[in-house]
Design a protein around this motif. Structure first.
Motif, mmCIF file in Angstrom:
data_model
loop_
_atom_site.group_PDB
_atom_site.id
_atom_site.type_symbol
_atom_site.label_atom_id
_atom_site.label_comp_id
_atom_site.label_asym_id
_atom_site.label_seq_id
_atom_site.Cartn_x
_atom_site.Cartn_y
_atom_site.Cartn_z
ATOM 1 N N CYS A 62 -89.638 -92.818 -9.529
ATOM 2 C CA CYS A 62 -90.273 -91.649 -8.920
ATOM 3 C C CYS A 62 -90.601 -91.918 -7.449
ATOM 4 N N LEU A 63 -91.110 -93.110 -7.157
ATOM 5 C CA LEU A 63 -91.370 -93.473 -5.767
ATOM 6 C C LEU A 63 -90.073 -93.543 -4.970
ATOM 7 N N ALA A 64 -89.018 -94.079 -5.605
ATOM 8 C CA ALA A 64 -87.719 -94.126 -4.928
ATOM 9 C C ALA A 64 -87.203 -92.728 -4.615
ATOM 10 N N SER A 65 -87.480 -91.763 -5.482
ATOM 11 C CA SER A 65 -87.058 -90.383 -5.244
ATOM 12 C C SER A 65 -87.758 -89.799 -4.018
ATOM 13 N N LEU A 67 -89.197 -91.508 -1.510
ATOM 14 C CA LEU A 67 -88.787 -92.234 -0.308
ATOM 15 C C LEU A 67 -87.378 -91.838 0.134
ATOM 16 N N ALA A 68 -86.489 -91.599 -0.840
ATOM 17 C CA ALA A 68 -85.124 -91.190 -0.497
ATOM 18 C C ALA A 68 -85.115 -89.829 0.182
ATOM 19 N N SER A 69 -85.955 -88.917 -0.291
ATOM 20 C CA SER A 69 -86.025 -87.598 0.345
ATOM 21 C C SER A 69 -86.630 -87.682 1.743
ATOM 22 N N ARG A 70 -87.614 -88.585 1.911
ATOM 23 C CA ARG A 70 -88.200 -88.753 3.244
ATOM 24 C C ARG A 70 -87.177 -89.341 4.208
ATOM 25 N N ALA A 71 -86.376 -90.296 3.708
ATOM 26 C CA ALA A 71 -85.316 -90.850 4.559
ATOM 27 C C ALA A 71 -84.260 -89.804 4.882
ATOM 28 N N HIS A 72 -84.190 -88.779 4.026
ATOM 29 C CA HIS A 72 -83.247 -87.690 4.240
ATOM 30 C C HIS A 72 -83.798 -86.643 5.214
ATOM 31 N N GLY A 73 -85.015 -86.868 5.720
ATOM 32 C CA GLY A 73 -85.609 -85.951 6.687
ATOM 33 C C GLY A 73 -86.454 -84.862 6.086
ATOM 34 N N LEU A 74 -86.885 -84.995 4.830
ATOM 35 C CA LEU A 74 -87.685 -83.969 4.168
ATOM 36 C C LEU A 74 -89.129 -84.433 4.038
ATOM 37 N N SER A 75 -90.046 -83.512 4.271
ATOM 38 C CA SER A 75 -91.457 -83.799 4.018
ATOM 39 C C SER A 75 -91.726 -83.702 2.514
ATOM 40 N N PHE A 76 -92.940 -84.081 2.120
ATOM 41 C CA PHE A 76 -93.260 -84.045 0.692
ATOM 42 C C PHE A 76 -93.260 -82.611 0.163
ATOM 43 N N ALA A 77 -93.767 -81.664 0.960
ATOM 44 C CA ALA A 77 -93.752 -80.256 0.538
ATOM 45 C C ALA A 77 -92.329 -79.738 0.404
ATOM 46 N N GLN A 78 -91.463 -80.127 1.354
ATOM 47 C CA GLN A 78 -90.057 -79.726 1.253
ATOM 48 C C GLN A 78 -89.374 -80.401 0.059
ATOM 49 N N TYR A 79 -89.771 -81.618 -0.221
ATOM 50 C CA TYR A 79 -89.209 -82.334 -1.378
ATOM 51 C C TYR A 79 -89.559 -81.621 -2.677
ATOM 52 N N LEU A 80 -90.782 -81.123 -2.785
ATOM 53 C CA LEU A 80 -91.186 -80.440 -4.018
ATOM 54 C C LEU A 80 -90.388 -79.157 -4.227
ATOM 55 N N LYS A 81 -90.090 -78.435 -3.147
ATOM 56 C CA LYS A 81 -89.381 -77.156 -3.267
ATOM 57 C C LYS A 81 -87.865 -77.298 -3.320
ATOM 58 N N ALA A 82 -87.331 -78.417 -2.915
ATOM 59 C CA ALA A 82 -85.874 -78.555 -2.756
ATOM 60 C C ALA A 82 -85.162 -78.566 -4.104
ATOM 61 N N PRO A 83 -83.932 -78.023 -4.174
ATOM 62 C CA PRO A 83 -83.109 -78.152 -5.384
ATOM 63 C C PRO A 83 -82.489 -79.538 -5.450
ATOM 64 N N SER A 84 -81.913 -79.855 -6.573
ATOM 65 C CA SER A 84 -81.345 -81.195 -6.764
ATOM 66 C C SER A 84 -80.172 -81.464 -5.823
ATOM 67 N N ILE A 85 -79.381 -80.421 -5.525
ATOM 68 C CA ILE A 85 -78.195 -80.633 -4.684
ATOM 69 C C ILE A 85 -78.574 -80.897 -3.228
ATOM 70 N N ALA A 91 -82.622 -89.633 -5.580
ATOM 71 C CA ALA A 91 -83.739 -88.770 -5.967
ATOM 72 C C ALA A 91 -83.598 -88.268 -7.400
ATOM 73 N N ARG A 92 -82.406 -88.395 -7.990
ATOM 74 C CA ARG A 92 -82.186 -87.914 -9.370
ATOM 75 C C ARG A 92 -82.304 -89.026 -10.402
ATOM 76 N N TRP A 93 -82.422 -90.257 -9.973
ATOM 77 C CA TRP A 93 -82.432 -91.374 -10.919
ATOM 78 C C TRP A 93 -83.596 -91.282 -11.899
ATOM 79 N N TYR A 94 -84.726 -90.783 -11.436
ATOM 80 C CA TYR A 94 -85.877 -90.666 -12.330
ATOM 81 C C TYR A 94 -85.564 -89.714 -13.483
ATOM 82 N N VAL A 95 -84.959 -88.561 -13.167
ATOM 83 C CA VAL A 95 -84.637 -87.582 -14.213
ATOM 84 C C VAL A 95 -83.604 -88.164 -15.182
#
Length: 319
Positions: A62-65, A67-85, A91-95
């Protein structure tokens, strides 16, 4: 979802399931195939393995998910709203791991497992598949399910160690916090306007229903609803099933011993029965009294003997 994302999801689910089944086989090898206590149909070691998943693997992934989204340029709020694609593969390894943790218990599902546990496994694996297809909110699904798994970890510890007062208190506190946070996540998902209303309502109803059922279970276990420990009737049935399972070899041996005793008794009775019949139908002199078991000669003389036996032949020779 593009075709390559479907293929990546299929590979991810398959690998996670195979790894989970491998962990099950490793536990069996370590235990050398010995009989284990069953808790709701599952061996006790499976519950320990679930706690290990929830305490070590799920937080790491979950932490890796995030951090991967942050490295992708997304904030935490954007990470929560973003689709899997829109998220990197990590970011999908947890699921995938959440799917595998449930699928490893379903190949096959033990027959002694309660219906509630079976439904729980199927709901989780279906939700993991649907989360990949959701137009928004994949990060929110990841965060919400991780919080719920923290409460599930305390439930598993409660099942493993029901006599621990510390675990009982932590179970009630963590379960209440995890359910409350998950419901807040459902409310947050309702406010995402980019998602169709029917999908938002479906997610919220499922989320609220799961949290309500979990909290009701915890309150029943604490004695606030119904009788105390009523929520653990399934565990009692699981423990009884485990005792029955452990006693099956002894029962089978006792049944075989009883069967052998009956057969030996029958074999021992046959010679005596044969001697009694031979004595009853032995030729006698006209003045000799007949035993009570022997039929009168007057009845034996009536009509021809259609099916002669050794006894009737002896009596014919004595007439």
């Amino acid at each position: 979802m593009p075709l390559h994302d479907w293929l990546a999801a299929a590979v991810g689910f398959s690998v996670a399931t195979v790894l989970g089944l491998g962990a099950n086989r490793l536990l069996e090898a370590v235990g050398h195939g010995q009989e284990e206590e069953l808790l709701d149909g599952f061996p006790r070691s499976r519950w320990h393995l679930s706690v290990a998943f929830q305490a070590l693997i799920f937080p790491t992934l979950c932490l890796a998910s995030v951090l991967a989204s942050r490295a992708h340029g997304l904030s935490f709020a954007q990470y929560l709203k973003a689709p899997s694609i829109a998220l990197p593969l990590r970011a999908r390894w947890y699921v995938y791991s959440l799917f595998g943790s449930q699928a490893r218990d379903m190949c096959p599902m033990p027959a002694a497992t309660s219906m509630l546990m079976k439904v729980h496994h199927w709901v989780v694996v279906c939700a993991c598949a649907l989360a990949l297809m959701a137009p928004k909110g994949f990060g929110l699904f990841t965060a919400s399910t991780f919080v719920l798994e923290c409460g599930s970890m305390m439930y598993n510890l409660r099942v493993l160690y029901p006599g621990s007062s510390v675990i009982n208190v932590l179970y009630q506190v963590v379960m209440l916090i995890s359910n409350s946070v998950a419901i807040l996540g459902g409310v947050y998902f309702l406010k995402i306007s980019d998602v169709p209303l029917w999908f938002r309502l479906l997610f919220f109803i499922a989320d609220f229903g799961v949290c309500l059922g979990r909290q009701r279970h915890a309150l029943k276990d604490a004695g606030f609803i119904g009788s105390k420990n009523e929520a653990f009737d399934a565990e009692s049935r699981g423990a009884a099933a485990s005792v029955a399972t452990l006693a099956m070899p002894q029962r089978r041996a006792a049944a075989m011993n009883r069967s052998r005793t009956k057969v030996a008794a029958k074999k021992a009775c046959w010679p005596w029965a044969g001697m009694a019949l031979a004595g009853a139908f032995r030729p006698r002199t006209p003045g000799q009294a007949l035993p009570a078991a022997a039929p009168p000669r007057a009845l034996l003389r009536k009509g021809p003997v259609l099916f002669p036996t050794p006894a009737t032949r002896l009596m014919t020779l004595g007439r």
